[in-house]
Design an enzyme around this catalytic site. Structure first.
Site, PDB file in Angstrom:
ATOM      1  N   ARG A 175       0.831  -1.205   0.000  1.00 11.33           N
ATOM      2  CA  ARG A 175       0.000   0.000   0.000  1.00 11.33           C
ATOM      3  C   ARG A 175       0.868   1.259   0.000  1.00 11.33           C
ATOM      4  O   ARG A 175       1.877   1.323   0.710  1.00 11.33           O
ATOM      5  CB  ARG A 175      -0.940   0.007   1.210  1.00 11.33           C
ATOM      6  CG  ARG A 175      -1.942  -1.104   1.119  1.00 11.33           C
ATOM      7  CD  ARG A 175      -3.123  -0.997   2.037  1.00 11.33           C
ATOM      8  NE  ARG A 175      -3.860  -2.261   1.977  1.00 11.33           N
ATOM      9  CZ  ARG A 175      -4.769  -2.558   1.052  1.00 11.33           C
ATOM     10  NH1 ARG A 175      -5.099  -1.667   0.128  1.00 11.33           N
ATOM     11  NH2 ARG A 175      -5.371  -3.737   1.053  1.00 11.33           N
ATOM     12  N   ASP A 176       0.454   2.227  -0.807  1.00 14.86           N
ATOM     13  CA  ASP A 176       1.175   3.499  -0.885  1.00 14.86           C
ATOM     14  C   ASP A 176       1.044   4.244   0.453  1.00 14.86           C
ATOM     15  O   ASP A 176      -0.026   4.275   1.063  1.00 14.86           O
ATOM     16  CB  ASP A 176       0.610   4.357  -2.026  1.00 14.86           C
ATOM     17  CG  ASP A 176       1.559   5.476  -2.423  1.00 14.86           C
ATOM     18  OD1 ASP A 176       2.117   5.427  -3.525  1.00 14.86           O
ATOM     19  OD2 ASP A 176       1.743   6.412  -1.601  1.00 14.86           O
ATOM     20  N   ILE A 177       2.125   4.840   0.909  1.00 18.33           N
ATOM     21  CA  ILE A 177       2.135   5.538   2.202  1.00 18.33           C
ATOM     22  C   ILE A 177       1.308   6.822   2.157  1.00 18.33           C
ATOM     23  O   ILE A 177       0.858   7.307   3.194  1.00 18.33           O
ATOM     24  CB  ILE A 177       3.603   5.837   2.623  1.00 18.33           C
ATOM     25  CG1 ILE A 177       3.701   6.066   4.129  1.00 18.33           C
ATOM     26  CG2 ILE A 177       4.188   7.019   1.852  1.00 18.33           C
ATOM     27  CD1 ILE A 177       5.139   6.072   4.648  1.00 18.33           C
ATOM     28  N   HIS A 198       7.426   1.072 -10.727  1.00 17.55           N
ATOM     29  CA  HIS A 198       6.230   0.709  -9.967  1.00 17.55           C
ATOM     30  C   HIS A 198       4.975   1.124 -10.707  1.00 17.55           C
ATOM     31  O   HIS A 198       4.884   2.234 -11.219  1.00 17.55           O
ATOM     32  CB  HIS A 198       6.239   1.343  -8.566  1.00 17.55           C
ATOM     33  CG  HIS A 198       6.565   2.806  -8.559  1.00 17.55           C
ATOM     34  ND1 HIS A 198       7.852   3.284  -8.669  1.00 17.55           N
ATOM     35  CD2 HIS A 198       5.764   3.897  -8.463  1.00 17.55           C
ATOM     36  CE1 HIS A 198       7.835   4.603  -8.643  1.00 17.55           C
ATOM     37  NE2 HIS A 198       6.575   5.004  -8.541  1.00 17.55           N
ATOM     38  N   HIS A 241       1.222   2.170 -10.225  1.00 20.70           N
ATOM     39  CA  HIS A 241       0.242   2.610  -9.233  1.00 20.70           C
ATOM     40  C   HIS A 241      -1.095   1.967  -9.615  1.00 20.70           C
ATOM     41  O   HIS A 241      -1.559   2.158 -10.743  1.00 20.70           O
ATOM     42  CB  HIS A 241       0.043   4.127  -9.283  1.00 20.70           C
ATOM     43  CG  HIS A 241       1.239   4.940  -8.887  1.00 20.70           C
ATOM     44  ND1 HIS A 241       1.366   5.517  -7.642  1.00 20.70           N
ATOM     45  CD2 HIS A 241       2.349   5.292  -9.585  1.00 20.70           C
ATOM     46  CE1 HIS A 241       2.506   6.203  -7.584  1.00 20.70           C
ATOM     47  NE2 HIS A 241       3.124   6.087  -8.750  1.00 20.70           N
ATOM     48  N   VAL A 297      10.403   7.831  -7.049  1.00 26.88           N
ATOM     49  CA  VAL A 297      11.167   6.659  -6.614  1.00 26.88           C
ATOM     50  C   VAL A 297      11.599   5.908  -7.868  1.00 26.88           C
ATOM     51  O   VAL A 297      10.765   5.504  -8.687  1.00 26.88           O
ATOM     52  CB  VAL A 297      10.330   5.735  -5.689  1.00 26.88           C
ATOM     53  CG1 VAL A 297      11.144   4.504  -5.291  1.00 26.88           C
ATOM     54  CG2 VAL A 297       9.856   6.489  -4.449  1.00 26.88           C
ATOM     55  N   ASN A 316       4.553   6.217 -13.871  1.00 24.33           N
ATOM     56  CA  ASN A 316       5.252   7.485 -14.075  1.00 24.33           C
ATOM     57  C   ASN A 316       6.703   7.227 -14.470  1.00 24.33           C
ATOM     58  O   ASN A 316       7.386   6.439 -13.809  1.00 24.33           O
ATOM     59  CB  ASN A 316       5.203   8.321 -12.793  1.00 24.33           C
ATOM     60  CG  ASN A 316       3.795   8.786 -12.448  1.00 24.33           C
ATOM     61  OD1 ASN A 316       3.006   9.095 -13.338  1.00 24.33           O
ATOM     62  ND2 ASN A 316       3.476   8.819 -11.169  1.00 24.33           N
TER      63      ASN A 316
HETATM   64  P1  5GP Z   1       6.179   8.044  -8.091  1.00 20.64           P
HETATM   65  O1  5GP Z   1       6.001   9.475  -7.663  1.00 20.64           O
HETATM   66  O2  5GP Z   1       7.649   7.690  -8.206  1.00 20.64           O
HETATM   67  O3  5GP Z   1       5.393   7.649  -9.290  1.00 20.64           O
HETATM   68  O4  5GP Z   1       5.571   7.170  -6.920  1.00 20.64           O
HETATM   69  C1  5GP Z   1       6.247   6.892  -5.745  1.00 20.64           C
HETATM   70  C2  5GP Z   1       5.213   6.504  -4.735  1.00 20.64           C
HETATM   71  O5  5GP Z   1       5.871   5.898  -3.636  1.00 20.64           O
HETATM   72  C3  5GP Z   1       4.412   7.684  -4.183  1.00 20.64           C
HETATM   73  O6  5GP Z   1       3.021   7.503  -4.438  1.00 20.64           O
HETATM   74  C4  5GP Z   1       4.747   7.684  -2.707  1.00 20.64           C
HETATM   75  O7  5GP Z   1       3.652   8.032  -1.884  1.00 20.64           O
HETATM   76  C5  5GP Z   1       5.200   6.246  -2.473  1.00 20.64           C
HETATM   77  N1  5GP Z   1       6.136   6.111  -1.380  1.00 20.64           N
HETATM   78  C6  5GP Z   1       7.240   6.883  -1.152  1.00 20.64           C
HETATM   79  N2  5GP Z   1       7.863   6.487  -0.029  1.00 20.64           N
HETATM   80  C7  5GP Z   1       7.130   5.438   0.446  1.00 20.64           C
HETATM   81  C8  5GP Z   1       7.279   4.618   1.610  1.00 20.64           C
HETATM   82  O8  5GP Z   1       8.200   4.756   2.414  1.00 20.64           O
HETATM   83  N3  5GP Z   1       6.349   3.631   1.782  1.00 20.64           N
HETATM   84  C9  5GP Z   1       5.302   3.448   0.914  1.00 20.64           C
HETATM   85  N4  5GP Z   1       4.437   2.477   1.189  1.00 20.64           N
HETATM   86  N5  5GP Z   1       5.145   4.219  -0.190  1.00 20.64           N
HETATM   87  C10 5GP Z   1       6.043   5.195  -0.411  1.00 20.64           C
END
Ligand code: 5GP
Ligand code: ZN
Length: 114
Positions: A29-31, A100, A102, A96, A87
């Site tokens: 799950r996303d944080i 991944h 979403h 990140v 993304n």
């Molecule tokens: P991006 O912006 O790279 O497409 O998505 C990265 C996602 O990773 C974001 O939705 C962010 O909320 C999630 N995320 C970042 N750090 C953590 C974490 O420590 N734990 C979890 N579960 N999600 C994270």
């Protein structure tokens, strides 16, 4: 990539809310959820993003999409509908750099995306 946060989740070095895992895929799950269901589906293998994908990853990427669909079924968001987002690099908002998907659902999505 020992410094990669998502690799640390995969290796269980840092705890996270895992919803699915198998030999090639891992999901949690996303944080900072952007929808009632917001799950990240990742390969165990460290791949930076879609731009770093090679033809050797085609089967893996197909599997990850199946995992998204399977989790959507488990989460009960299949019939209402859901969105899968990937993304890639800065302009898309990638923060990140471990590939991944979403998986977002549980509310009405808007189009075009922001
Ligand atoms: P991006 O912006 O790279 O497409 O998505 C990265 C996602 O990773 C974001 O939705 C962010 O909320 C999630 N995320 C970042 N750090 C953590 C974490 O420590 N734990 C979890 N579960 N999600 C994270
Ligand atoms: Zn990684």
């Amino acid at each position: 990539m020992s410094e990669c946060l998502f690799c640390k989740f995969v290796k269980r070095e840092i705890p996270t809310q895992v919803v699915y895992e198998d030999e090639h895929a891992f999901a949690f799950r996303d944080i900072n959820p952007q929808a009632p269901t917001h799950i990240l589906v990742i390969p165990r293998l460290h791949i930076e993003n879609l731009a770093a994908m090679g033809t050797e990853h085609e089967t893996l990427m197909g599997h990850l999409l199946w995992v998204c669909a399977e989790i959507a079924r488990q989460e009960g968001i299949e019939s209402e509908g859901y969105r899968v987002v990937l993304n890639t690099n800065r302009a898309a908002g990638q923060s990140v750099y471990h590939l991944h998907f979403h998986l977002l659902g549980g509310r009405q999505m808007t189009w075009p995306p922001g």
